[in-house]
Design an enzyme around this catalytic site. Structure first.
Site, PDB file in Angstrom:
ATOM      1  CB  THR A   1      10.905   1.435  -0.559  1.00 39.39           C
ATOM      2  OG1 THR A   1      10.183   1.932   0.568  1.00 39.39           O
ATOM      3  CG2 THR A   1      11.940   2.451  -0.976  1.00 39.39           C
TER       4      THR A   1
ATOM      5  CG  ASN B   1      -3.910   0.257   3.596  1.00 43.54           C
ATOM      6  OD1 ASN B   1      -4.176   1.328   4.130  1.00 43.54           O
ATOM      7  ND2 ASN B   1      -2.965  -0.541   4.063  1.00 43.54           N
TER       8      ASN B   1
ATOM      9  CB  SER C   1      -0.897  -0.001   1.242  1.00 43.48           C
ATOM     10  OG  SER C   1      -1.690   1.154   1.257  1.00 43.48           O
TER      11      SER C   1
ATOM     12  N   GLY D   1       9.143  -5.152   4.281  1.00 50.67           N
ATOM     13  CA  GLY D   1      10.110  -4.178   4.759  1.00 50.67           C
ATOM     14  C   GLY D   1      11.411  -4.415   4.026  1.00 50.67           C
TER      15      GLY D   1
ATOM     16  CG  ASN E   1      -2.182   2.328   8.061  1.00 49.62           C
ATOM     17  OD1 ASN E   1      -1.545   2.028   9.074  1.00 49.62           O
ATOM     18  ND2 ASN E   1      -1.883   3.373   7.304  1.00 49.62           N
TER      19      ASN E   1
ATOM     20  CB  CYS F   1      -4.415   5.938  11.763  1.00 51.76           C
ATOM     21  SG  CYS F   1      -4.128   5.356  10.123  1.00 51.76           S
TER      22      CYS F   1
HETATM   23  C1  LIG Z   1       5.322   6.709   0.011  1.00 46.27           C
HETATM   24  C2  LIG Z   1       4.733   5.663   0.899  1.00 46.27           C
HETATM   25  C3  LIG Z   1       3.367   5.667   1.172  1.00 46.27           C
HETATM   26  C4  LIG Z   1       2.792   4.686   2.001  1.00 46.27           C
HETATM   27  N1  LIG Z   1       1.443   4.697   2.231  1.00 46.27           N
HETATM   28  C5  LIG Z   1       0.882   3.709   2.990  1.00 46.27           C
HETATM   29  C6  LIG Z   1      -0.535   3.645   3.192  1.00 46.27           C
HETATM   30  O1  LIG Z   1      -1.315   4.441   2.653  1.00 46.27           O
HETATM   31  N2  LIG Z   1      -1.024   2.648   3.999  1.00 46.27           N
HETATM   32  C7  LIG Z   1      -0.199   1.720   4.594  1.00 46.27           C
HETATM   33  O2  LIG Z   1      -0.687   0.845   5.305  1.00 46.27           O
HETATM   34  N3  LIG Z   1       1.154   1.747   4.396  1.00 46.27           N
HETATM   35  C8  LIG Z   1       1.695   2.706   3.620  1.00 46.27           C
HETATM   36  N4  LIG Z   1       3.068   2.724   3.411  1.00 46.27           N
HETATM   37  C9  LIG Z   1       3.919   1.695   4.052  1.00 46.27           C
HETATM   38  C10 LIG Z   1       4.300   0.576   3.076  1.00 46.27           C
HETATM   39  O3  LIG Z   1       3.156  -0.110   2.600  1.00 46.27           O
HETATM   40  C11 LIG Z   1       5.265  -0.439   3.741  1.00 46.27           C
HETATM   41  O4  LIG Z   1       4.655  -0.946   4.909  1.00 46.27           O
HETATM   42  C12 LIG Z   1       6.612   0.181   4.148  1.00 46.27           C
HETATM   43  O5  LIG Z   1       7.048   1.112   3.180  1.00 46.27           O
HETATM   44  C13 LIG Z   1       7.704  -0.886   4.371  1.00 46.27           C
HETATM   45  O6  LIG Z   1       7.950  -1.656   3.213  1.00 46.27           O
HETATM   46  P1  LIG Z   1       9.148  -1.308   2.155  1.00 46.27           P
HETATM   47  O7  LIG Z   1      10.406  -1.187   2.944  1.00 46.27           O
HETATM   48  O8  LIG Z   1       9.134  -2.432   1.155  1.00 46.27           O
HETATM   49  O9  LIG Z   1       8.753   0.003   1.542  1.00 46.27           O
HETATM   50  C14 LIG Z   1       3.626   3.699   2.578  1.00 46.27           C
HETATM   51  C15 LIG Z   1       5.018   3.689   2.293  1.00 46.27           C
HETATM   52  C16 LIG Z   1       5.567   4.639   1.469  1.00 46.27           C
HETATM   53  C17 LIG Z   1       7.046   4.581   1.172  1.00 46.27           C
END
Ligand SMILES: Cc1cc2nc3c(=O)[nH]c(=O)nc-3n(C[C@H](O)[C@H](O)[C@H](O)COP(=O)(O)O)c2cc1C
Length: 309
Positions: free
Chosen positions: A271, A104, A26, A248, A132, A135
């Site tokens: 990411t 989400n 997400s 992550g 999520n 919040c």
């Molecule tokens: C730009 C951005 C926006 C995100 N928006 C959400 C979101 O709307 N809801 C949510 O549950 N997690 C959100 N996340 C968290 C990611 O889904 C994920 O849990 C987190 O980035 C760790 O994974 P990664 O290291 O592969 O990015 C967001 C992450 C990023 C980088």
């Protein structure tokens, strides 16, 4: 020893069967439709759309992203088009794909979470909900839902009662003991746990002495967090019986295997989609090759296979 001719990459997350364990995370994959011209969405196990709230949200001031060593910080402020516009404008186009689409969901009160789910319940084309819970709860002084077991229990039970689809709960890593939170979510009826969201962090511009983000703090993601979240996935998997979805810092096929061995039934890629929009498909291809070279013919047999000694 010969490598297996075909690798069975399918996994189950509770009652939901996925063709492979890789989902896009997400907030890093828009509403899915934006990526349809960049990769074949049907190759993914699934994708989780940007967090949806009851009303549209404009989000945080710029800059919203900044790079950090082996990762990045974001303060997007949960910008989204609102659940009604998602159902009307995005979901119809997603129904043509056979990949699992997960919504989400977030809110600032328990009622808001339930309100979003009620609207989604009227619509076809979703495989599950992901709450999520990182919040602020405005009804309880702005403390994060996800850091208090009692609040986790309230929001998860209310969502579980409102939903006919599976409810996944996405845990915050910013807690002292994730097992306590994980058990609270499981006891309240969660069907699976997603571990984990971003880590609260900050970066300062030494010239201006201000934050490098439009807000003081943001969430750290990317390879820098992988070893920390891997431990959280391992601990969560030992604390509950429901499936865990790990995410992550995943960037390559072997990262997926690490999470699966630690106890994850599936994973999400976040990411990595920013630097390489086809990351999920590349990682899937690497995963298949890695399974072949490690003589793994059924990936689900690896789930939680970590050897403690
Ligand atoms: C730009 C951005 C926006 C995100 N928006 C959400 C979101 O709307 N809801 C949510 O549950 N997690 C959100 N996340 C968290 C990611 O889904 C994920 O849990 C987190 O980035 C760790 O994974 P990664 O290291 O592969 O990015 C967001 C992450 C990023 C980088």
């Amino acid at each position: 020893m010969t490598s297996p001719a075909s690798v069975d990459l399918s996994v189950n997350v509770g009652a939901l069967r996925l063709s492979n364990p890789i989902l896009a995370a997400s907030g890093t994959f828009g509403y899915g439709v934006e990526f349809a011209h960049l990769l074949d969405l049907n190759r993914l196990g699934g994708f989780v759309v940007k967090g949806l709230s009851l009303e549209p949200m404009a989000g945080a001031p710029a800059p919203r992203l900044c790079e950090t060593p082996s990762g990045m910080l974001n303060a997007v402020g949960l910008q989204n088009i609102g659940v009604r516009a998602f159902v009307a404008d995005k979901l119809p186009a997603l129904r043509q794909y056979r990949t699992a689409v997960i919504a989400n969901v977030f809110g600032c009160t328990v009622e808001e979470y339930v309100g979003v789910i009620r609207i989604l319940e009227e619509a076809e084309g979703l495989a599950a909900y992901e709450l999520n819970i990182s919040c602020p709860n405005t009804a309880h002084g702005g403390i994060q839902f996800g850091s208090d077991p009692q609040m986790v229990s309230e929001v998860v039970s209310a969502a579980r009662q409102a939903a006919r689809r599976p409810v996944w709960v996405k845990l915050s890593p910013n807690v002292t003991n994730i097992a306590v939170i994980a058990r609270a979510a499981e006891e309240a009826g969660a069907d699976a746990l997603t571990v984990a969201n971003t880590y609260q962090a900050m970066a300062i511009d030494v010239q201006t002495r201000k934050s490098r983000l439009g807000r003081v703090t943001g969430g750290l993601s990317g390879p820098a967090i992988k070893p920390i979240t891997l431990r959280l996935v391992y601990e969560t998997g030992r604390a509950v019986k429901i499936p865990v979805i790990g995410l992550g810092g995943i960037e390559k096929g072997d990262d997926v295997l690490e999470y699966i061995i630690a106890g994850a039934s599936a994973v999400q890629v976040g990411t990595a989609n920013f630097s390489q929009p086809r990351a999920c498909v590349d990682i899937l291809n690497q995963l298949e090759l890695s399974c072949r070279s490690n003589n793994i013919s059924v990936i689900s047999s690896l789930i939680g296979s970590f050897q403690a000694d």
